[in-house]
Design a protein around this motif. Structure first.
Motif, PDB file in Angstrom:
ATOM      1  N   LEU A  44     -19.621  46.629   1.583  1.00 31.28           N
ATOM      2  CA  LEU A  44     -19.741  45.226   1.200  1.00 31.28           C
ATOM      3  C   LEU A  44     -20.402  44.498   2.370  1.00 31.28           C
ATOM      4  O   LEU A  44     -20.080  44.766   3.532  1.00 31.28           O
ATOM      5  N   LEU A  45     -21.326  43.582   2.049  1.00 30.71           N
ATOM      6  CA  LEU A  45     -22.046  42.855   3.098  1.00 30.71           C
ATOM      7  C   LEU A  45     -21.586  41.403   3.156  1.00 30.71           C
ATOM      8  O   LEU A  45     -21.303  40.791   2.124  1.00 30.71           O
ATOM      9  N   ASN A  46     -21.544  40.855   4.345  1.00 24.53           N
ATOM     10  CA  ASN A  46     -21.153  39.458   4.504  1.00 24.53           C
ATOM     11  C   ASN A  46     -22.304  38.526   4.116  1.00 24.53           C
ATOM     12  O   ASN A  46     -23.478  38.915   4.137  1.00 24.53           O
ATOM     13  N   ASP A  47     -21.963  37.334   3.710  1.00 23.40           N
ATOM     14  CA  ASP A  47     -22.940  36.255   3.541  1.00 23.40           C
ATOM     15  C   ASP A  47     -22.193  34.951   3.805  1.00 23.40           C
ATOM     16  O   ASP A  47     -20.974  34.947   3.957  1.00 23.40           O
ATOM     17  N   THR A  50     -20.503  33.213  -0.431  1.00 28.19           N
ATOM     18  CA  THR A  50     -19.499  33.741  -1.370  1.00 28.19           C
ATOM     19  C   THR A  50     -18.099  33.355  -0.898  1.00 28.19           C
ATOM     20  O   THR A  50     -17.746  33.609   0.260  1.00 28.19           O
ATOM     21  N   PRO A  51     -17.295  32.733  -1.763  1.00 31.48           N
ATOM     22  CA  PRO A  51     -15.937  32.351  -1.352  1.00 31.48           C
ATOM     23  C   PRO A  51     -15.071  33.577  -1.024  1.00 31.48           C
ATOM     24  O   PRO A  51     -15.183  34.619  -1.683  1.00 31.48           O
ATOM     25  N   VAL A  55     -14.286  37.413  -3.076  1.00 31.23           N
ATOM     26  CA  VAL A  55     -14.416  38.757  -2.498  1.00 31.23           C
ATOM     27  C   VAL A  55     -13.086  39.509  -2.621  1.00 31.23           C
ATOM     28  O   VAL A  55     -13.062  40.693  -2.991  1.00 31.23           O
ATOM     29  N   MET A  74     -11.823  42.100   3.310  1.00 29.88           N
ATOM     30  CA  MET A  74     -12.651  40.888   3.231  1.00 29.88           C
ATOM     31  C   MET A  74     -12.837  40.266   4.623  1.00 29.88           C
ATOM     32  O   MET A  74     -13.958  39.904   5.010  1.00 29.88           O
ATOM     33  N   VAL A  77     -15.161  42.307   6.812  1.00 32.37           N
ATOM     34  CA  VAL A  77     -16.575  42.067   6.473  1.00 32.37           C
ATOM     35  C   VAL A  77     -17.013  40.696   6.988  1.00 32.37           C
ATOM     36  O   VAL A  77     -18.098  40.550   7.561  1.00 32.37           O
ATOM     37  N   HIS A  78     -16.146  39.696   6.794  1.00 30.39           N
ATOM     38  CA  HIS A  78     -16.446  38.328   7.257  1.00 30.39           C
ATOM     39  C   HIS A  78     -16.711  38.309   8.769  1.00 30.39           C
ATOM     40  O   HIS A  78     -17.618  37.621   9.240  1.00 30.39           O
ATOM     41  N   LEU A 111     -23.228  37.660  -3.081  1.00 29.81           N
ATOM     42  CA  LEU A 111     -22.561  38.847  -2.520  1.00 29.81           C
ATOM     43  C   LEU A 111     -23.354  40.120  -2.781  1.00 29.81           C
ATOM     44  O   LEU A 111     -23.755  40.394  -3.909  1.00 29.81           O
TER      45      LEU A 111
HETATM   46  N1  TYC Z   1     -18.373  34.754   4.887  1.00 32.44           N
HETATM   47  C1  TYC Z   1     -17.857  34.276   3.618  1.00 32.44           C
HETATM   48  C2  TYC Z   1     -17.295  32.857   3.815  1.00 32.44           C
HETATM   49  O1  TYC Z   1     -17.084  32.433   4.936  1.00 32.44           O
HETATM   50  C3  TYC Z   1     -16.761  35.179   3.060  1.00 32.44           C
HETATM   51  C4  TYC Z   1     -17.246  36.541   2.733  1.00 32.44           C
HETATM   52  C5  TYC Z   1     -16.509  37.669   3.092  1.00 32.44           C
HETATM   53  C6  TYC Z   1     -18.437  36.738   2.027  1.00 32.44           C
HETATM   54  C7  TYC Z   1     -16.932  38.948   2.805  1.00 32.44           C
HETATM   55  C8  TYC Z   1     -18.881  38.029   1.705  1.00 32.44           C
HETATM   56  O2  TYC Z   1     -18.534  40.371   1.760  1.00 32.44           O
HETATM   57  C9  TYC Z   1     -18.123  39.127   2.093  1.00 32.44           C
HETATM   58  N2  TYC Z   1     -17.011  32.161   2.721  1.00 32.44           N
END
Ligand code: TYC
Length: 118
Positions: A44-47, A50-51, A55, A74, A77-78, A111
């Motif tokens: 899983l990749l962070n962005d 996405t709430p 995730v 989660m 990844v965050h 995501l």
């Molecule tokens: N970084 C996102 C946020 O602050 C949360 C997030 C976590 C998004 C993991 C993608 O794979 C993910 N809302």
């Protein structure tokens, strides 16, 4: 393909045979064919959009994690940019990646998910 699963014994010596004394024979060996499948990590990749709760929901519903495990992955990844959701055979991994991307797209979240050979 043509292995009965047992050893032949033509009454002659040779690997896999039990008797005889001419020193010749058909070489057979019982060999259960159990090739282990290759395994793939689903990542899983962070962005930034996405709430977190979305995730966590995906990790619970698609990857069978309980709440605590889902929150742990989660947050990993965050904080680190990428994390492992699970390890699966090729087709299972491929299906889960597609489910994550489609479910996220339907909810208009960016995501992203990918897979990598172990
Ligand atoms: N970084 C996102 C946020 O602050 C949360 C997030 C976590 C998004 C993991 C993608 O794979 C993910 N809302």
């Amino acid at each position: 393909m043509k292995d009965s699963g047992g050893n032949n014994d033509d009454g002659k010596n040779g690997p896999g045979n039990t008797g005889g004394n001419t020193g010749t024979g058909i070489v057979t060996k019982t060999r259960p064919k159990t090739k282990k499948p290759s395994l793939y990590k689903v990542l899983l990749l962070n962005d930034d959009y996405t709430p977190m709760e979305f995730v966590v929901h995906i990790l619970e519903k698609i990857f069978g994690k309980n709440r605590e495990e889902a929150v742990d992955v989660m947050l990993h990844v965050h904080r680190h940019g990428v994390g492992i959701c699970g390890v699966y055979t090729f087709e299972v991994a491929e299906t889960k990646v597609a489910q994550v991307i489609e479910f996220s797209r339907r909810h208009q979240h960016p995501l992203q998910c990918t897979m990598e050979k172990e």
